[in-house]
Design a protein around this motif. Structure first.
Motif, PDB file in Angstrom:
ATOM      1  N   ASN A 142       0.829  -1.214   0.000  1.00 46.65           N
ATOM      2  CA  ASN A 142       0.000   0.000   0.000  1.00 46.65           C
ATOM      3  C   ASN A 142       0.861   1.260   0.000  1.00 46.65           C
ATOM      4  O   ASN A 142       0.525   2.247  -0.652  1.00 46.65           O
ATOM      5  CB  ASN A 142      -0.962   0.002   1.191  1.00 46.65           C
ATOM      6  CG  ASN A 142      -2.063  -1.019   1.029  1.00 46.65           C
ATOM      7  OD1 ASN A 142      -2.486  -1.326  -0.080  1.00 46.65           O
ATOM      8  ND2 ASN A 142      -2.525  -1.566   2.138  1.00 46.65           N
ATOM      9  N   GLU A 143       1.968   1.208   0.711  1.00 47.95           N
ATOM     10  CA  GLU A 143       2.901   2.331   0.742  1.00 47.95           C
ATOM     11  C   GLU A 143       3.465   2.586  -0.660  1.00 47.95           C
ATOM     12  O   GLU A 143       3.581   3.733  -1.104  1.00 47.95           O
ATOM     13  CB  GLU A 143       4.032   1.997   1.728  1.00 47.95           C
ATOM     14  CG  GLU A 143       4.828   3.175   2.200  1.00 47.95           C
ATOM     15  CD  GLU A 143       5.819   2.763   3.294  1.00 47.95           C
ATOM     16  OE1 GLU A 143       5.723   3.334   4.384  1.00 47.95           O
ATOM     17  OE2 GLU A 143       6.673   1.874   3.054  1.00 47.95           O
ATOM     18  N   TRP A 144       3.800   1.513  -1.377  1.00 48.99           N
ATOM     19  CA  TRP A 144       4.317   1.647  -2.736  1.00 48.99           C
ATOM     20  C   TRP A 144       3.240   2.222  -3.664  1.00 48.99           C
ATOM     21  O   TRP A 144       3.511   3.094  -4.478  1.00 48.99           O
ATOM     22  CB  TRP A 144       4.814   0.290  -3.250  1.00 48.99           C
ATOM     23  CG  TRP A 144       5.476   0.349  -4.597  1.00 48.99           C
ATOM     24  CD1 TRP A 144       6.391   1.268  -5.022  1.00 48.99           C
ATOM     25  CD2 TRP A 144       5.281  -0.543  -5.689  1.00 48.99           C
ATOM     26  NE1 TRP A 144       6.769   0.987  -6.319  1.00 48.99           N
ATOM     27  CE2 TRP A 144       6.113  -0.115  -6.747  1.00 48.99           C
ATOM     28  CE3 TRP A 144       4.492  -1.674  -5.873  1.00 48.99           C
ATOM     29  CZ2 TRP A 144       6.162  -0.775  -7.975  1.00 48.99           C
ATOM     30  CZ3 TRP A 144       4.559  -2.332  -7.091  1.00 48.99           C
ATOM     31  CH2 TRP A 144       5.373  -1.878  -8.127  1.00 48.99           C
ATOM     32  N   PHE A 145       2.003   1.729  -3.529  1.00 49.47           N
ATOM     33  CA  PHE A 145       0.892   2.250  -4.335  1.00 49.47           C
ATOM     34  C   PHE A 145       0.776   3.769  -4.155  1.00 49.47           C
ATOM     35  O   PHE A 145       0.686   4.514  -5.123  1.00 49.47           O
ATOM     36  CB  PHE A 145      -0.418   1.559  -3.942  1.00 49.47           C
ATOM     37  CG  PHE A 145      -1.640   2.170  -4.572  1.00 49.47           C
ATOM     38  CD1 PHE A 145      -1.957   1.926  -5.906  1.00 49.47           C
ATOM     39  CD2 PHE A 145      -2.481   2.997  -3.845  1.00 49.47           C
ATOM     40  CE1 PHE A 145      -3.088   2.489  -6.500  1.00 49.47           C
ATOM     41  CE2 PHE A 145      -3.606   3.567  -4.427  1.00 49.47           C
ATOM     42  CZ  PHE A 145      -3.913   3.314  -5.753  1.00 49.47           C
ATOM     43  N   GLU A 146       0.796   4.226  -2.914  1.00 48.68           N
ATOM     44  CA  GLU A 146       0.676   5.662  -2.630  1.00 48.68           C
ATOM     45  C   GLU A 146       1.852   6.446  -3.203  1.00 48.68           C
ATOM     46  O   GLU A 146       1.682   7.540  -3.738  1.00 48.68           O
ATOM     47  CB  GLU A 146       0.542   5.912  -1.128  1.00 48.68           C
ATOM     48  CG  GLU A 146      -0.761   5.393  -0.523  1.00 48.68           C
ATOM     49  CD  GLU A 146      -2.022   5.987  -1.153  1.00 48.68           C
ATOM     50  OE1 GLU A 146      -1.995   7.151  -1.606  1.00 48.68           O
ATOM     51  OE2 GLU A 146      -3.044   5.278  -1.200  1.00 48.68           O
ATOM     52  N   LYS A 147       3.057   5.886  -3.122  1.00 50.74           N
ATOM     53  CA  LYS A 147       4.245   6.544  -3.662  1.00 50.74           C
ATOM     54  C   LYS A 147       4.156   6.649  -5.188  1.00 50.74           C
ATOM     55  O   LYS A 147       4.430   7.702  -5.766  1.00 50.74           O
ATOM     56  CB  LYS A 147       5.503   5.780  -3.269  1.00 50.74           C
ATOM     57  CG  LYS A 147       6.771   6.396  -3.795  1.00 50.74           C
ATOM     58  CD  LYS A 147       8.009   5.594  -3.421  1.00 50.74           C
ATOM     59  CE  LYS A 147       9.239   6.218  -4.027  1.00 50.74           C
ATOM     60  NZ  LYS A 147      10.423   5.385  -3.837  1.00 50.74           N
ATOM     61  N   VAL A 148       3.760   5.574  -5.840  1.00 46.12           N
ATOM     62  CA  VAL A 148       3.618   5.570  -7.302  1.00 46.12           C
ATOM     63  C   VAL A 148       2.577   6.604  -7.709  1.00 46.12           C
ATOM     64  O   VAL A 148       2.779   7.384  -8.646  1.00 46.12           O
ATOM     65  CB  VAL A 148       3.217   4.155  -7.808  1.00 46.12           C
ATOM     66  CG1 VAL A 148       2.728   4.196  -9.233  1.00 46.12           C
ATOM     67  CG2 VAL A 148       4.392   3.196  -7.663  1.00 46.12           C
ATOM     68  N   LYS A 149       1.462   6.626  -7.000  1.00 49.85           N
ATOM     69  CA  LYS A 149       0.367   7.551  -7.295  1.00 49.85           C
ATOM     70  C   LYS A 149       0.832   9.008  -7.138  1.00 49.85           C
ATOM     71  O   LYS A 149       0.556   9.855  -7.992  1.00 49.85           O
ATOM     72  CB  LYS A 149      -0.780   7.245  -6.323  1.00 49.85           C
ATOM     73  CG  LYS A 149      -2.119   7.718  -6.745  1.00 49.85           C
ATOM     74  CD  LYS A 149      -3.162   7.073  -5.857  1.00 49.85           C
ATOM     75  CE  LYS A 149      -4.164   8.087  -5.403  1.00 49.85           C
ATOM     76  NZ  LYS A 149      -5.207   7.514  -4.590  1.00 49.85           N
ATOM     77  N   ARG A 150       1.537   9.279  -6.035  1.00 45.08           N
ATOM     78  CA  ARG A 150       2.032  10.638  -5.753  1.00 45.08           C
ATOM     79  C   ARG A 150       3.039  11.090  -6.807  1.00 45.08           C
ATOM     80  O   ARG A 150       2.998  12.205  -7.279  1.00 45.08           O
ATOM     81  CB  ARG A 150       2.732  10.628  -4.386  1.00 45.08           C
ATOM     82  CG  ARG A 150       2.175  11.580  -3.380  1.00 45.08           C
ATOM     83  CD  ARG A 150       2.957  11.655  -2.071  1.00 45.08           C
ATOM     84  NE  ARG A 150       4.013  10.697  -1.819  1.00 45.08           N
ATOM     85  CZ  ARG A 150       3.857   9.557  -1.164  1.00 45.08           C
ATOM     86  NH1 ARG A 150       2.680   9.195  -0.716  1.00 45.08           N
ATOM     87  NH2 ARG A 150       4.871   8.749  -0.955  1.00 45.08           N
ATOM     88  N   ASN A 151       3.971  10.197  -7.136  1.00 42.47           N
ATOM     89  CA  ASN A 151       5.083  10.568  -8.021  1.00 42.47           C
ATOM     90  C   ASN A 151       4.812  10.239  -9.485  1.00 42.47           C
ATOM     91  O   ASN A 151       5.667  10.488 -10.333  1.00 42.47           O
ATOM     92  CB  ASN A 151       6.379   9.877  -7.567  1.00 42.47           C
ATOM     93  CG  ASN A 151       6.752  10.304  -6.169  1.00 42.47           C
ATOM     94  OD1 ASN A 151       6.517  11.444  -5.778  1.00 42.47           O
ATOM     95  ND2 ASN A 151       7.337   9.396  -5.417  1.00 42.47           N
ATOM     96  N   ARG A 152       3.646   9.642  -9.755  1.00 43.11           N
ATOM     97  CA  ARG A 152       3.241   9.283 -11.118  1.00 43.11           C
ATOM     98  C   ARG A 152       4.333   8.486 -11.833  1.00 43.11           C
ATOM     99  O   ARG A 152       4.783   8.823 -12.907  1.00 43.11           O
ATOM    100  CB  ARG A 152       2.843  10.522 -11.908  1.00 43.11           C
ATOM    101  CG  ARG A 152       1.783  11.344 -11.169  1.00 43.11           C
ATOM    102  CD  ARG A 152       1.042  12.345 -11.982  1.00 43.11           C
ATOM    103  NE  ARG A 152       0.232  11.843 -13.069  1.00 43.11           N
ATOM    104  CZ  ARG A 152      -0.891  11.135 -12.949  1.00 43.11           C
ATOM    105  NH1 ARG A 152      -1.321  10.792 -11.774  1.00 43.11           N
ATOM    106  NH2 ARG A 152      -1.570  10.787 -14.012  1.00 43.11           N
ATOM    107  N   LEU A 153       4.737   7.400 -11.199  1.00 37.56           N
ATOM    108  CA  LEU A 153       5.808   6.550 -11.741  1.00 37.56           C
ATOM    109  C   LEU A 153       5.306   5.574 -12.796  1.00 37.56           C
ATOM    110  O   LEU A 153       4.270   5.023 -12.682  1.00 37.56           O
ATOM    111  CB  LEU A 153       6.473   5.760 -10.609  1.00 37.56           C
ATOM    112  CG  LEU A 153       7.089   6.602  -9.509  1.00 37.56           C
ATOM    113  CD1 LEU A 153       7.528   5.749  -8.348  1.00 37.56           C
ATOM    114  CD2 LEU A 153       8.260   7.404 -10.048  1.00 37.56           C
TER     115      LEU A 153
END
Length: 153
Positions: A142-153
């Motif tokens: 879930n932490e990775w999902f939020e990071k990807v979403k925030r940084n648009r990776l």
């Protein structure tokens, strides 16, 4: 040596394939979090669809109006079928690593860009959550999902 790499790649490709099948090949990117730490095997998957980052059970939220009649089957049964296959592939990767005296990654973060066909993978070999009082595999996914979403990776 080459046999190990080929088999490792095939198993990752199978993981991407089952996640693509889940959304009828209609995603811009596929993200898979795979974890194998101690005796715990865990996985999660999410997508970039129509410029929206969505967890697997939320893929219908990303549909455009014209796609409404082509809704995805996001039933729990179907989601668990995908997770079962992902977890089986993680177990096969673990067995492959043991057979070849290789370290098994504790975490794999796989990203497949559907349009370009570009595949990237990040591997971690350190203990991530078994020594942590708060973190779990699910927490990290879930932490990775939020990071990807925030940084648009």
């Amino acid at each position: 040596m080459k046999e190990f790499e080929e088999r490792f790649t095939e198993l990752q490709a199978d993981m991407i394939s089952i996640c693509m099948e889940y959304i009828n090949d209609r995603a811009d990117k596929v993200y898979i979090y795979a974890s194998c730490e101690g005796n715990i095997i865990s996985s999660k998957f999410f997508y970039l669809i129509n410029n929206q980052y969505v967890k697997s059970h939320q893929v219908n939220d990303a549909l455009e109006d014209e796609d409404e009649d082509e809704r995805y089957d996001t039933s729990p049964k179907r989601g668990f079928m995908v997770l079962d296959i992902l977890n089986e592939d993680i177990e096969k990767i673990e067995a492959l690593c043991k057979e070849n005296n290789r370290d098994m990654p504790t975490e794999m973060r796989l990203i497949y860009d559907v349009k370009s066909g570009h595949f990237t993978a990040e591997y971690n070999y350190e203990l991530v959550y078994t020594n942590d009082d708060v973190k779990t595999a699910s927490y990290n996914a879930n932490e990775w999902f939020e990071k990807v979403k925030r940084n648009r990776l």
